[in-house]
Design a protein around this motif. Structure first.
Motif, PDB file in Angstrom:
ATOM      1  N   ASP A   1       0.828  -1.216   0.000  1.00 58.43           N
ATOM      2  CA  ASP A   1       0.000   0.000   0.000  1.00 58.43           C
ATOM      3  C   ASP A   1       0.861   1.265   0.000  1.00 58.43           C
ATOM      4  OD1 ASP A   1       0.843  -0.590   2.524  1.00 58.43           O
ATOM      5  OD2 ASP A   1      -1.137  -0.644   3.461  1.00 58.43           O
ATOM      6  N   LEU A   2       1.959   1.222   0.758  1.00 59.40           N
ATOM      7  CA  LEU A   2       2.841   2.390   0.778  1.00 59.40           C
ATOM      8  C   LEU A   2       3.505   2.556  -0.587  1.00 59.40           C
ATOM      9  CD1 LEU A   2       4.185   4.715   2.312  1.00 59.40           C
ATOM     10  CD2 LEU A   2       5.980   3.132   3.031  1.00 59.40           C
ATOM     11  N   TYR A   3       3.907   1.424  -1.155  1.00 58.61           N
ATOM     12  CA  TYR A   3       4.517   1.462  -2.490  1.00 58.61           C
ATOM     13  C   TYR A   3       3.582   2.150  -3.481  1.00 58.61           C
ATOM     14  CZ  TYR A   3       6.064  -0.247  -7.047  1.00 58.61           C
ATOM     15  OH  TYR A   3       6.450  -0.322  -8.344  1.00 58.61           O
ATOM     16  N   HIS A   4       2.303   1.748  -3.468  1.00 57.61           N
ATOM     17  CA  HIS A   4       1.365   2.354  -4.424  1.00 57.61           C
ATOM     18  C   HIS A   4       1.108   3.822  -4.117  1.00 57.61           C
ATOM     19  CE1 HIS A   4       0.774  -1.147  -6.748  1.00 57.61           C
ATOM     20  NE2 HIS A   4       0.317  -1.867  -5.725  1.00 57.61           N
ATOM     21  N   ARG A   5       1.113   4.148  -2.828  1.00 54.50           N
ATOM     22  CA  ARG A   5       0.842   5.538  -2.436  1.00 54.50           C
ATOM     23  C   ARG A   5       1.979   6.454  -2.899  1.00 54.50           C
ATOM     24  NH1 ARG A   5      -0.396   9.527  -2.339  1.00 54.50           N
ATOM     25  NH2 ARG A   5      -1.531  10.897  -0.955  1.00 54.50           N
ATOM     26  N   LEU A   6       3.222   5.995  -2.687  1.00 58.19           N
ATOM     27  CA  LEU A   6       4.366   6.840  -3.028  1.00 58.19           C
ATOM     28  C   LEU A   6       4.650   6.844  -4.516  1.00 58.19           C
ATOM     29  CD1 LEU A   6       6.949   5.879  -0.241  1.00 58.19           C
ATOM     30  CD2 LEU A   6       5.489   7.902  -0.318  1.00 58.19           C
ATOM     31  N   ASN A   7       4.442   5.679  -5.108  1.00 54.39           N
ATOM     32  CA  ASN A   7       4.895   5.474  -6.475  1.00 54.39           C
ATOM     33  C   ASN A   7       3.906   5.982  -7.513  1.00 54.39           C
ATOM     34  OD1 ASN A   7       7.197   4.450  -7.817  1.00 54.39           O
ATOM     35  ND2 ASN A   7       5.916   2.822  -8.658  1.00 54.39           N
ATOM     36  N   VAL A   8       3.071   6.968  -7.150  1.00 55.75           N
ATOM     37  CA  VAL A   8       2.107   7.513  -8.110  1.00 55.75           C
ATOM     38  C   VAL A   8       2.887   7.985  -9.341  1.00 55.75           C
ATOM     39  CG1 VAL A   8       0.318   9.227  -8.455  1.00 55.75           C
ATOM     40  CG2 VAL A   8       0.702   8.268  -6.185  1.00 55.75           C
ATOM     41  N   ILE A   9       4.020   8.594  -9.053  1.00 55.98           N
ATOM     42  CA  ILE A   9       4.900   8.997 -10.146  1.00 55.98           C
ATOM     43  C   ILE A   9       6.279   8.423  -9.875  1.00 55.98           C
ATOM     44  CG2 ILE A   9       5.998  10.951 -11.285  1.00 55.98           C
ATOM     45  CD1 ILE A   9       3.342  12.348  -9.889  1.00 55.98           C
ATOM     46  N   ASN A  10       6.864   7.840 -10.895  1.00 53.94           N
ATOM     47  CA  ASN A  10       8.188   7.261 -10.742  1.00 53.94           C
ATOM     48  C   ASN A  10       9.140   7.881 -11.760  1.00 53.94           C
ATOM     49  OD1 ASN A  10       9.793   4.277 -11.771  1.00 53.94           O
ATOM     50  ND2 ASN A  10      10.316   5.471  -9.983  1.00 53.94           N
ATOM     51  N   LEU A  11      10.215   8.460 -11.235  1.00 53.22           N
ATOM     52  CA  LEU A  11      11.245   8.954 -12.143  1.00 53.22           C
ATOM     53  C   LEU A  11      12.410   7.990 -12.052  1.00 53.22           C
ATOM     54  CD1 LEU A  11      11.377  12.787 -11.310  1.00 53.22           C
ATOM     55  CD2 LEU A  11      10.200  11.668 -13.195  1.00 53.22           C
ATOM     56  N   HIS A  12      12.721   7.336 -13.154  1.00 47.87           N
ATOM     57  CA  HIS A  12      13.830   6.390 -13.131  1.00 47.87           C
ATOM     58  C   HIS A  12      15.041   7.003 -13.834  1.00 47.87           C
ATOM     59  CE1 HIS A  12      16.075   2.736 -13.024  1.00 47.87           C
ATOM     60  NE2 HIS A  12      16.279   2.822 -14.327  1.00 47.87           N
ATOM     61  N   ILE A  13      16.189   6.915 -13.167  1.00 44.84           N
ATOM     62  CA  ILE A  13      17.411   7.430 -13.795  1.00 44.84           C
ATOM     63  C   ILE A  13      18.258   6.240 -14.217  1.00 44.84           C
ATOM     64  CG2 ILE A  13      19.296   9.068 -13.549  1.00 44.84           C
ATOM     65  CD1 ILE A  13      17.982  10.174 -11.092  1.00 44.84           C
ATOM     66  N   PRO A  14      18.469   6.059 -15.504  1.00 44.21           N
ATOM     67  CA  PRO A  14      19.246   4.893 -15.955  1.00 44.21           C
ATOM     68  C   PRO A  14      20.723   5.043 -15.575  1.00 44.21           C
ATOM     69  CG  PRO A  14      18.349   6.120 -17.829  1.00 44.21           C
ATOM     70  CD  PRO A  14      17.991   6.882 -16.611  1.00 44.21           C
ATOM     71  N   PRO A  15      21.420   3.910 -15.426  1.00 42.85           N
ATOM     72  CA  PRO A  15      22.843   3.991 -15.094  1.00 42.85           C
ATOM     73  C   PRO A  15      23.627   4.627 -16.235  1.00 42.85           C
ATOM     74  CG  PRO A  15      22.210   1.727 -15.582  1.00 42.85           C
ATOM     75  CD  PRO A  15      20.951   2.523 -15.540  1.00 42.85           C
ATOM     76  N   LEU A  16      24.785   5.173 -15.888  1.00 40.91           N
ATOM     77  CA  LEU A  16      25.603   5.877 -16.877  1.00 40.91           C
ATOM     78  C   LEU A  16      25.960   4.968 -18.056  1.00 40.91           C
ATOM     79  CD1 LEU A  16      27.169   8.353 -17.755  1.00 40.91           C
ATOM     80  CD2 LEU A  16      29.030   7.686 -16.236  1.00 40.91           C
ATOM     81  N   ARG A  17      26.236   3.671 -17.782  1.00 39.05           N
ATOM     82  CA  ARG A  17      26.675   2.806 -18.894  1.00 39.05           C
ATOM     83  C   ARG A  17      25.581   2.612 -19.941  1.00 39.05           C
ATOM     84  NH1 ARG A  17      26.428   0.149 -14.533  1.00 39.05           N
ATOM     85  NH2 ARG A  17      24.688  -1.234 -14.166  1.00 39.05           N
ATOM     86  N   GLU A  18      24.328   2.941 -19.597  1.00 35.56           N
ATOM     87  CA  GLU A  18      23.253   2.833 -20.585  1.00 35.56           C
ATOM     88  C   GLU A  18      22.997   4.148 -21.311  1.00 35.56           C
ATOM     89  OE1 GLU A  18      19.721   1.229 -18.773  1.00 35.56           O
ATOM     90  OE2 GLU A  18      20.827  -0.547 -18.082  1.00 35.56           O
ATOM     91  N   ARG A  19      23.756   5.166 -20.968  1.00 34.34           N
ATOM     92  CA  ARG A  19      23.599   6.447 -21.673  1.00 34.34           C
ATOM     93  C   ARG A  19      24.965   7.098 -21.820  1.00 34.34           C
ATOM     94  NH1 ARG A  19      22.867  10.355 -17.032  1.00 34.34           N
ATOM     95  NH2 ARG A  19      22.491   9.057 -15.232  1.00 34.34           N
ATOM     96  N   MET A  20      25.857   6.341 -22.480  1.00 33.55           N
ATOM     97  CA  MET A  20      27.234   6.817 -22.606  1.00 33.55           C
ATOM     98  C   MET A  20      27.325   8.083 -23.448  1.00 33.55           C
ATOM     99  SD  MET A  20      29.111   5.009 -20.686  1.00 33.55           S
ATOM    100  CE  MET A  20      30.749   4.426 -21.012  1.00 33.55           C
ATOM    101  N   GLU A  21      26.237   8.420 -24.169  1.00 33.63           N
ATOM    102  CA  GLU A  21      26.255   9.683 -24.933  1.00 33.63           C
ATOM    103  C   GLU A  21      26.429  10.868 -23.996  1.00 33.63           C
ATOM    104  OE1 GLU A  21      23.761   7.286 -24.814  1.00 33.63           O
ATOM    105  OE2 GLU A  21      22.228   7.975 -26.213  1.00 33.63           O
TER     106      GLU A  21
END
Ligand SMILES: Nc1ncnc2c1ncn2[C@@H]1O[C@H](COP(=O)(O)OP(=O)(O)OP(=O)(O)O)[C@@H](O)[C@H]1O
Ligand SMILES: [Mg+2]
Length: 459
Positions: A302-322
């Motif tokens: 329930d807490l997960y759903h309450r907080l996770n209304v919006i999720n910003l994910h930051i990919p690791p550097l090795r997946e955005r070497m540009e």
């Protein structure tokens, strides 16, 4: 620069006397006799008084009406009203409009000095706070999120959008060092709550009982050692943002209390009788896969759903070497300025090494390495010898744990590979030749010979 005082007084004698008195005290004083003149000073001559001392009834109108009109133009000025015809209605209105004080004439100069000094202190404190907010705003603007990769552009867009809407909670996910803390600051300082406080708590840094009292505060006597009442972080973050870092580390019982607080926006201090309303926005961050932690029963769904209304994910550097190029240049410029260096050239071999590395510590690791290199640089060329990436051969995380990854693209000769294998095994065994020999299925003698041959360290 002297502090400025604007006096609005139509009685000539009194006005002159006040102006003379406060000029003598070191104020830069401006005296006007009508509201129209005062308006001109503020709007056209851009006078920004620290304190405004005004008569209430002036030939061209009521000073409170004037205050209502100009409050926005000079919002960190304290207003002090003087009047011969004080009425309760006026004084109530003055307070409601945010005036500093309201005094009846005649008022002794000594008393007026005290009031003006108090008003000046208060205005100075307001200005300090505003400067701080402004500084933080530019320090943590959207532009500080460096990188042109599609992932970074999308993240910037999302952060920009989120900063404009009043969200109640949001989760930032990403590996360690990807910039979760930075994104949280940008969200706060470019959002609607920038003038409110940003209060941070690392949930992994405190044991359970302390975490609870940190969050909710306590009344005196709530537990042994609670001598004085203490406001918790929820209260401290009122009108601002509460940033809960490493939320995945919070224990289940406290998660329940957190959920209640987030849903009701009301908390109770430990040992307290009353509930207290709080107006906070929550940003939570984690480098764990929260959904998986929920699956393992260690995080409340329930807490997960309450907080996770919006999720910003930051990919690791090795997946955005540009992003590497912009980041490297940004950190070099930053450290050039910090250490008074002047690195201008980055050899292509440095770029190759930076691109070939897998960056387990992400941007924090990159930032630290660049800092070291700039600090130790002696000229305009980036000092490759100080790069010292932990393992110059790219490898996958899985291979790193159970085996060794060797690139078969011609970058390593057979001999390099042998050297690399031995070096890696020695590192993993803490330079214990006997243990390393066992892992490599060879004898200690053979290994010792190779260690000498390749000038490796072993004991
Ligand atoms: N896009 C970016 N542009 C510039 N600097 C960045 C960027 N992302 C991260 N940084 C810098 O990298 C460092 C690490 O970032 P931060 O502390 O926010 O990571 P984190 O995800 O919170 O890590 P942890 O999980 O270990 O707490 C900081 O110095 C931050 O300013
Ligand atoms: Mg962090």
């Amino acid at each position: 620069m002297r502090d400025s005082l604007l006096i609005i007084e139509d009685e000539k004698l009194l006005g002159n006397e006040l102006a003379r008195h406060f000029s003598k005290q070191g104020w830069e004083t401006t005296l006007v006799r009508t509201l129209a003149e005062a308006g001109k000073c503020i709007q056209e001559q851009r006078v920004d008084p620290l304190v405004l001392l005004s008569d209430m009834n002036l030939p061209d109108g009521n000073a409170l009406d004037f205050m209502g009109r100009c409050k926005d133009a000079i919002n960190s000025t304290e207003w002090l009203f003087l009047t011969g015809y004080g009425s309760v209605a006026d004084s109530v209105r003055a307070v409601r409009l945010g005036a500093y004080d309201f005094v009846e004439k005649p008022c002794a100069l000594e008393r007026l000095d005290l009031l003006v000094e108090g008003a000046a202190r208060s205005a100075r404190a307001q200005r300090r706070l505003e400067n701080q907010v402004r500084e933080q705003n530019s320090r943590y603007s959207l532009r500080t999120l460096t990188g042109k990769s599609p992932a970074m552009c999308m993240l910037r867009d999302m952060v920009e959008q989120m900063a404009q809407v009043p969200f109640s909670s949001l989760v930032i996910t990403g590996e360690t060092g990807t910039g979760k803390g930075l994104v949280a600051k940008v969200l706060h300082y470019s959002g609607k709550r920038a003038k409110g406080p940003l209060v941070e708590l690392n949930c992994a840094a405190l044991p359970h009982e302390l975490l609870e009292s940190e969050l909710f505060g306590y009344e005196a006597g709530a537990f042994t050692g609670a001598r004085k009442r203490r406001r918790g972080l929820f209260e401290q973050a009122h009108t601002g943002t509460l940033f809960l870092d490493e939320i995945g580390e919070m224990d289940l019982e406290l998660q329940g209390k957190l959920l209640k607080a987030v849903e009701e926006l009301r908390i109770r201090r430990l040992g307290g009788e009353h509930e207290i309303d709080v107006d906070v926005q929550i940003i939570a961050a984690t480098n764990q896969d929260l959904q998986q932690v929920v699956g393992e029963g260690k995080f409340r769904q329930d807490l997960y759903h309450r907080l996770n209304v919006i999720n910003l994910h930051i990919p690791p550097l090795r997946e955005r070497m540009e992003d590497l190029q912009d980041l490297v240049q940004f950190f070099i410029a930053e450290n050039n300025a910090k250490f008074g260096k002047n690195i201008r050239e980055i050899p292509h071999t440095v770029w190759e090494k930076l691109r070939g590395y897998h960056w387990p510590g992400n941007i924090r690791e990159l930032r630290n390495i660049i800092e070291r290199c700039v600090l130790l640089a002696t000229g305009e060329i980036f000092p490759e010898q100080w790069l010292q990436l932990p393992n110059q051969v790219g490898r996958s995380a899985a291979a790193a744990e159970n085996g060794i990854f060797l690139p078969l693209d011609g970058t390593l000769t057979m001999q390099d590979m042998e050297r690399y294998i031995i070096q890696e095994v020695l590192e993993r065994t803490g330079n214990n030749v006997a243990a390393a020999a066992r892992m490599l299925g060879t004898t200690r003698e053979t290994l010792r010979y190779r260690v000498q041959k390749y000038h490796l360290k072993g004991s």
